[in-house]
Design an enzyme around this catalytic site. Sequence first.
Site, mmCIF file in Angstrom:
data_model
loop_
_atom_site.group_PDB
_atom_site.id
_atom_site.type_symbol
_atom_site.label_atom_id
_atom_site.label_comp_id
_atom_site.label_asym_id
_atom_site.label_seq_id
_atom_site.Cartn_x
_atom_site.Cartn_y
_atom_site.Cartn_z
ATOM 1 N N GLN A 195 0.781 -1.267 0.093
ATOM 2 C CA GLN A 195 -0.049 -0.083 -0.032
ATOM 3 C C GLN A 195 0.846 1.265 -0.061
ATOM 4 O OE1 GLN A 195 -3.364 -0.262 2.871
ATOM 5 N NE2 GLN A 195 -2.687 -2.297 3.047
ATOM 6 N N CYS A 313 -1.450 6.185 7.794
ATOM 7 C CA CYS A 313 -0.558 7.357 6.963
ATOM 8 C C CYS A 313 -1.237 8.782 6.708
ATOM 9 C CB CYS A 313 0.103 6.777 5.640
ATOM 10 S SG CYS A 313 1.301 7.890 4.854
ATOM 11 N N CYS A 493 6.686 9.308 7.842
ATOM 12 C CA CYS A 493 5.678 9.450 6.957
ATOM 13 C C CYS A 493 6.626 10.404 5.897
ATOM 14 C CB CYS A 493 4.366 10.364 7.367
ATOM 15 S SG CYS A 493 3.303 10.600 5.848
#
Length: 585
Positions: A195, A313, A493
């Site tokens: 992902q 996220c 991130c």
Amino acid sequence: MTIAKLADNLFVSPQIAAAELDALKAQGIRAIINNRPDGEQADQPASADLEAEAKARGLAYRHIPVVSGKITDDQVAAFDAALKEMPQPVLAFCRSGTRSTSLWALAHADEIDTELLLKRCADAGYDLAGLQPRLADRRQAASAAAAPAKRAIAGYDVVVVGGGAAGIAVASSILRLRRGTTVAIVEPSEVHHYQAAFTLVGGGVFNDADTHVPQAKCIPPGAHWIRAAVAGFEPDHNRVILEDGERVAYRTLVVCPGLKLDWEAVAGLNETLGKNNVTSNYKPGLAPYTWSLIQGMRGGQALFTQPPMPIKCAGAPQKIMYLASDWWRSQGVLNDIHIQFNNAGGVLFGVKEFVPPLMRYVERYGIDLAFNSNLKAIDGPAKKAWFAVKGEGDKVETVEKSFDMIHVCPPQCAPDFIRNSPLAAESGWFEVDQETLRHPRYETVFGLGDATTTPNAKTAAAVRKQAPVAVRNVIAALDGKPEEAVYDGYGSCPLTVERGKVVLAEFGYGGKLMPTFPFDQTKPRWSMWVLKRHILPHMYFDVLFKGREWMAKPKVVRSAPKRVAIAAPTEAESRPARAAKRAAG
């Protein structure tokens, strides 16, 4: 053209035409199975012609012709083999879709309860009630053949719920560090999705084919893969309940199923997703459609949304916005596009140090920030969306906005079988101690990943640090060792602010900065783009998935009270005693 989803890797439909292949590819379909014999109808396209058109578009193709009402076991086996071998997801079709649905149901009759199988097909619009006797026979035959294996499923040292990044990492590490441990992974999906690259695919800088891997290739050697969904837990009896009612016993349980993307929470979204210029990188296979919309956008209004936290996220909803904006700038059309970021929260990013560099890109691209604006409904054909906007005094009003394209980040929550279980916190998330990752009420139960109550960023980077902690504590519980590993909340991130530049945000609990590299991490860097684009996929599959702990060894403390090693389930407990307990309710 109407297509229906049967599984993560399979959609079915009536007869398709060559003119529809581009739309199917835009929706993420990567392979076609034709279950219709040539010549059934005069207006039916020849399979060879359709195959040529499909392959010209990069779609895999296979012809497995089936005469209506005469499906053979060999055809079922061929269909099942094709699904496992071809790029996924696959679209299978016949005249109405019924034969394709029947082939899939027969291929899975040994794995899924007959009633559940029929319900899934009915939910997709196909009534297979007439096939029930044959499905039941295949189920019974498979159960009889696997009777010894069914009994063996009674007990494992470790049962891992979830075959995503967290589950695979934990299972691999346990098998590497504690040889002889029996480990089972409960995971219903046939496909594993990387992902972390979906945003890059949507931004036109990553190959979608490299984000989908057969789940079978991810299961570590030595682990038993239970291909089933979890229905619930019986923690007082150390058991997991599968969708068909089977119980799986454990000495220790690790729960990491990921979270649920709640598409239904936005009215009208499911009906229009993947068409009408409505897209989402969060849906597997749909990121290529995002990229096609970005490429085709020459002017108008582009909306990007972010729902209330927590979500996986937290930077992803704006990362695709920056990549799109950068592309439009390179094409000379940025000034003709009104870009708006509708964020249900009140800040651009939750760690204050990263807000200034992100704001510089917001200003560079001319992005309109709409805070406290939560998407509630959408009408794709009308190109309209409705937002609940919180104003002064917390007054909420509904605001209608038009769009020429919209990228939606869906609301997110814990899976239903977690929220409805005794292991859930009041919030519905899987309850764990935020340092030890142990359940506060059940000492043999642990959790990690997106579904837990830990107040950290829900990212694969967090899993990389959580997995070693969970593994050390599971092994300590099995062996009765007086030690515990602790997790500090680390997550990262990589914020893709333009092609070739990334702001690597690394932080722990409370927003504490936790940089890996000795430089100012608030500065956009090409080196961090290389890390995100080229190095992290290798770290994911060749380090995390192999149970290696490069730069992720946990801190272990020895102040915990000594525990007694957990006894393995006895033969009596795993067979007749368990049956008697079950009968007693």
